[in-house]
Write a protein that holds these residues in place. Structure first.
Motif, PDB file in Angstrom:
ATOM      1  N   PHE A 140       0.843  -1.189   0.000  1.00 43.85           N
ATOM      2  CA  PHE A 140       0.000   0.000   0.000  1.00 43.85           C
ATOM      3  C   PHE A 140       0.880   1.241   0.000  1.00 43.85           C
ATOM      4  CE2 PHE A 140      -2.434   3.295   2.327  1.00 43.85           C
ATOM      5  CZ  PHE A 140      -3.445   3.466   1.405  1.00 43.85           C
ATOM      6  N   LYS A 141       1.090   1.799  -1.167  1.00 49.31           N
ATOM      7  CA  LYS A 141       1.844   3.045  -1.330  1.00 49.31           C
ATOM      8  C   LYS A 141       3.196   3.012  -0.610  1.00 49.31           C
ATOM      9  CE  LYS A 141      -2.428   5.570  -1.939  1.00 49.31           C
ATOM     10  NZ  LYS A 141      -3.328   6.614  -1.472  1.00 49.31           N
ATOM     11  N   ASN A 142       3.824   1.843  -0.612  1.00 49.14           N
ATOM     12  CA  ASN A 142       5.130   1.614   0.014  1.00 49.14           C
ATOM     13  C   ASN A 142       5.170   1.907   1.517  1.00 49.14           C
ATOM     14  OD1 ASN A 142       6.411   0.692  -2.355  1.00 49.14           O
ATOM     15  ND2 ASN A 142       6.569   2.801  -3.056  1.00 49.14           N
ATOM     16  N   ARG A 143       4.012   2.122   2.142  1.00 47.85           N
ATOM     17  CA  ARG A 143       3.975   2.332   3.592  1.00 47.85           C
ATOM     18  C   ARG A 143       3.634   1.044   4.322  1.00 47.85           C
ATOM     19  NH1 ARG A 143      -0.042   7.283   3.910  1.00 47.85           N
ATOM     20  NH2 ARG A 143      -1.175   5.639   2.856  1.00 47.85           N
ATOM     21  N   TYR A 144       2.904   0.193   3.654  1.00 43.83           N
ATOM     22  CA  TYR A 144       2.500  -1.081   4.241  1.00 43.83           C
ATOM     23  C   TYR A 144       2.883  -2.133   3.228  1.00 43.83           C
ATOM     24  CZ  TYR A 144      -0.464  -4.889   5.730  1.00 43.83           C
ATOM     25  OH  TYR A 144      -0.914  -6.114   6.143  1.00 43.83           O
ATOM     26  N   GLU A 145       3.751  -3.020   3.619  1.00 44.03           N
ATOM     27  CA  GLU A 145       4.229  -3.997   2.674  1.00 44.03           C
ATOM     28  C   GLU A 145       4.479  -5.318   3.382  1.00 44.03           C
ATOM     29  OE1 GLU A 145       7.611  -4.016  -0.812  1.00 44.03           O
ATOM     30  OE2 GLU A 145       7.817  -2.635   0.844  1.00 44.03           O
ATOM     31  N   GLY A 146       3.955  -6.403   2.831  1.00 43.14           N
ATOM     32  CA  GLY A 146       4.230  -7.705   3.417  1.00 43.14           C
ATOM     33  C   GLY A 146       3.180  -8.749   3.074  1.00 43.14           C
ATOM     34  N   TRP A 147       3.482  -9.985   3.451  1.00 43.94           N
ATOM     35  CA  TRP A 147       2.595 -11.128   3.214  1.00 43.94           C
ATOM     36  C   TRP A 147       1.589 -11.247   4.348  1.00 43.94           C
ATOM     37  CZ3 TRP A 147       2.604 -13.801  -1.259  1.00 43.94           C
ATOM     38  CH2 TRP A 147       3.715 -13.655  -2.089  1.00 43.94           C
ATOM     39  N   VAL A 148       0.325 -11.484   3.991  1.00 45.56           N
ATOM     40  CA  VAL A 148      -0.759 -11.558   4.960  1.00 45.56           C
ATOM     41  C   VAL A 148      -1.725 -12.682   4.590  1.00 45.56           C
ATOM     42  CG1 VAL A 148      -0.662  -9.100   5.570  1.00 45.56           C
ATOM     43  CG2 VAL A 148      -2.150  -9.855   3.695  1.00 45.56           C
ATOM     44  N   LEU A 149      -2.590 -13.014   5.546  1.00 41.37           N
ATOM     45  CA  LEU A 149      -3.704 -13.921   5.301  1.00 41.37           C
ATOM     46  C   LEU A 149      -4.894 -13.093   4.818  1.00 41.37           C
ATOM     47  CD1 LEU A 149      -3.402 -16.009   8.596  1.00 41.37           C
ATOM     48  CD2 LEU A 149      -2.779 -16.786   6.292  1.00 41.37           C
ATOM     49  N   PRO A 150      -5.754 -13.655   3.977  1.00 45.45           N
ATOM     50  CA  PRO A 150      -6.919 -12.896   3.516  1.00 45.45           C
ATOM     51  C   PRO A 150      -7.928 -12.657   4.632  1.00 45.45           C
ATOM     52  CG  PRO A 150      -6.980 -15.145   2.666  1.00 45.45           C
ATOM     53  CD  PRO A 150      -5.674 -14.983   3.377  1.00 45.45           C
ATOM     54  N   LYS A 151      -8.402 -11.412   4.711  1.00 46.93           N
ATOM     55  CA  LYS A 151      -9.405 -11.044   5.719  1.00 46.93           C
ATOM     56  C   LYS A 151     -10.035  -9.723   5.319  1.00 46.93           C
ATOM     57  CE  LYS A 151      -6.216  -8.627   8.808  1.00 46.93           C
ATOM     58  NZ  LYS A 151      -5.086  -8.714   7.889  1.00 46.93           N
ATOM     59  N   GLY A 152     -11.199  -9.436   5.917  1.00 42.22           N
ATOM     60  CA  GLY A 152     -11.847  -8.163   5.629  1.00 42.22           C
ATOM     61  C   GLY A 152     -13.029  -7.909   6.537  1.00 42.22           C
ATOM     62  N   THR A 153     -13.611  -6.742   6.352  1.00 45.93           N
ATOM     63  CA  THR A 153     -14.653  -6.221   7.226  1.00 45.93           C
ATOM     64  C   THR A 153     -16.015  -6.872   6.979  1.00 45.93           C
ATOM     65  OG1 THR A 153     -13.482  -4.128   7.250  1.00 45.93           O
ATOM     66  CG2 THR A 153     -15.766  -4.075   7.966  1.00 45.93           C
ATOM     67  N   VAL A 154     -16.704  -7.122   8.072  1.00 42.14           N
ATOM     68  CA  VAL A 154     -18.067  -7.661   8.020  1.00 42.14           C
ATOM     69  C   VAL A 154     -18.988  -6.585   7.453  1.00 42.14           C
ATOM     70  CG1 VAL A 154     -19.991  -8.559   9.395  1.00 42.14           C
ATOM     71  CG2 VAL A 154     -17.638  -9.139  10.022  1.00 42.14           C
ATOM     72  N   GLU A 155     -19.780  -6.962   6.453  1.00 43.84           N
ATOM     73  CA  GLU A 155     -20.757  -6.048   5.857  1.00 43.84           C
ATOM     74  C   GLU A 155     -22.116  -6.259   6.510  1.00 43.84           C
ATOM     75  OE1 GLU A 155     -20.681  -6.497   1.592  1.00 43.84           O
ATOM     76  OE2 GLU A 155     -18.693  -5.602   1.454  1.00 43.84           O
ATOM     77  N   PRO A 156     -22.976  -5.235   6.491  1.00 45.58           N
ATOM     78  CA  PRO A 156     -24.308  -5.365   7.101  1.00 45.58           C
ATOM     79  C   PRO A 156     -25.065  -6.581   6.553  1.00 45.58           C
ATOM     80  CG  PRO A 156     -23.898  -3.089   6.455  1.00 45.58           C
ATOM     81  CD  PRO A 156     -22.758  -3.903   5.910  1.00 45.58           C
ATOM     82  N   GLY A 157     -25.643  -7.347   7.462  1.00 44.03           N
ATOM     83  CA  GLY A 157     -26.430  -8.516   7.074  1.00 44.03           C
ATOM     84  C   GLY A 157     -25.630  -9.797   6.921  1.00 44.03           C
TER      85      GLY A 157
END
Length: 147
Positions: free
Chosen positions: A24-41
């Motif tokens: 992310f714009k060279n400020r955040y860089e690295g290997w991660v597991l997939p994840k994300g925010t819960v959407e309504p419902g």
């Protein structure tokens, strides 16, 4: 304090673990597991499966709930307390396609020890340890691969 909830997966295919490389714009860089925010419902399982598909292009099946991890970070609006619910998942194939819109530029399946050392965050390494142990126990009991 801002509270946020995400869900994600430790996705395994033939013993290898899915990782995503984020830059992310060279400020955040690295290997991660997939994840994300819960959407309504959505419930947590739906979120985890959707996020794995959106971020990595991977169709998967949830095999088991793993654990929850928590961490905090700062945004201009204040401190965020993030809780992540993790699931052990079985992928349908080795195919993956990183979501460029979310700054993922690579993805792939790695042997456990490679994935462990590649992961950027200690809390994700702990989740990987638990999930992989669960995977090995399911496999030993011939329960891996049964949907």
């Amino acid at each position: 304090m801002i509270n946020a909830t995400s869900c994600g997966g430790v996705v395994i295919f033939r013993g290898k673990v899915l990782l995503l490389y984020k830059n992310f714009k060279n400020r955040y860089e690295g290997w991660v597991l997939p994840k994300g925010t819960v959407e309504p419902g959505e419930d947590h399982k739906e979120t985890a499966l959707r996020e794995v598909f959106e971020e990595a292009g991977v169709s998967a099946t949830i095999m088991k709930y793993v654990d929850t991890s928590s961490y905090t970070f700062n945004v201009p609006e204040g401190e965020v307390n993030k809780e992540v619910h993790w699931y052990l998942m079985m992928a349908d194939s080795y195919h993956s396609k990183p979501q460029k819109e979310e700054y993922f530029f690579d993805s792939g399946y790695y042997k456990y020890h490679e994935a462990y050392h590649l992961l950027k965050f200690a809390n994700e390494r702990q989740i990987l340890e638990k999930a992989y142990d669960d995977y090995l126990k399911l496999k030993e009991r011939n329960l891996w691969g049964i949907k």
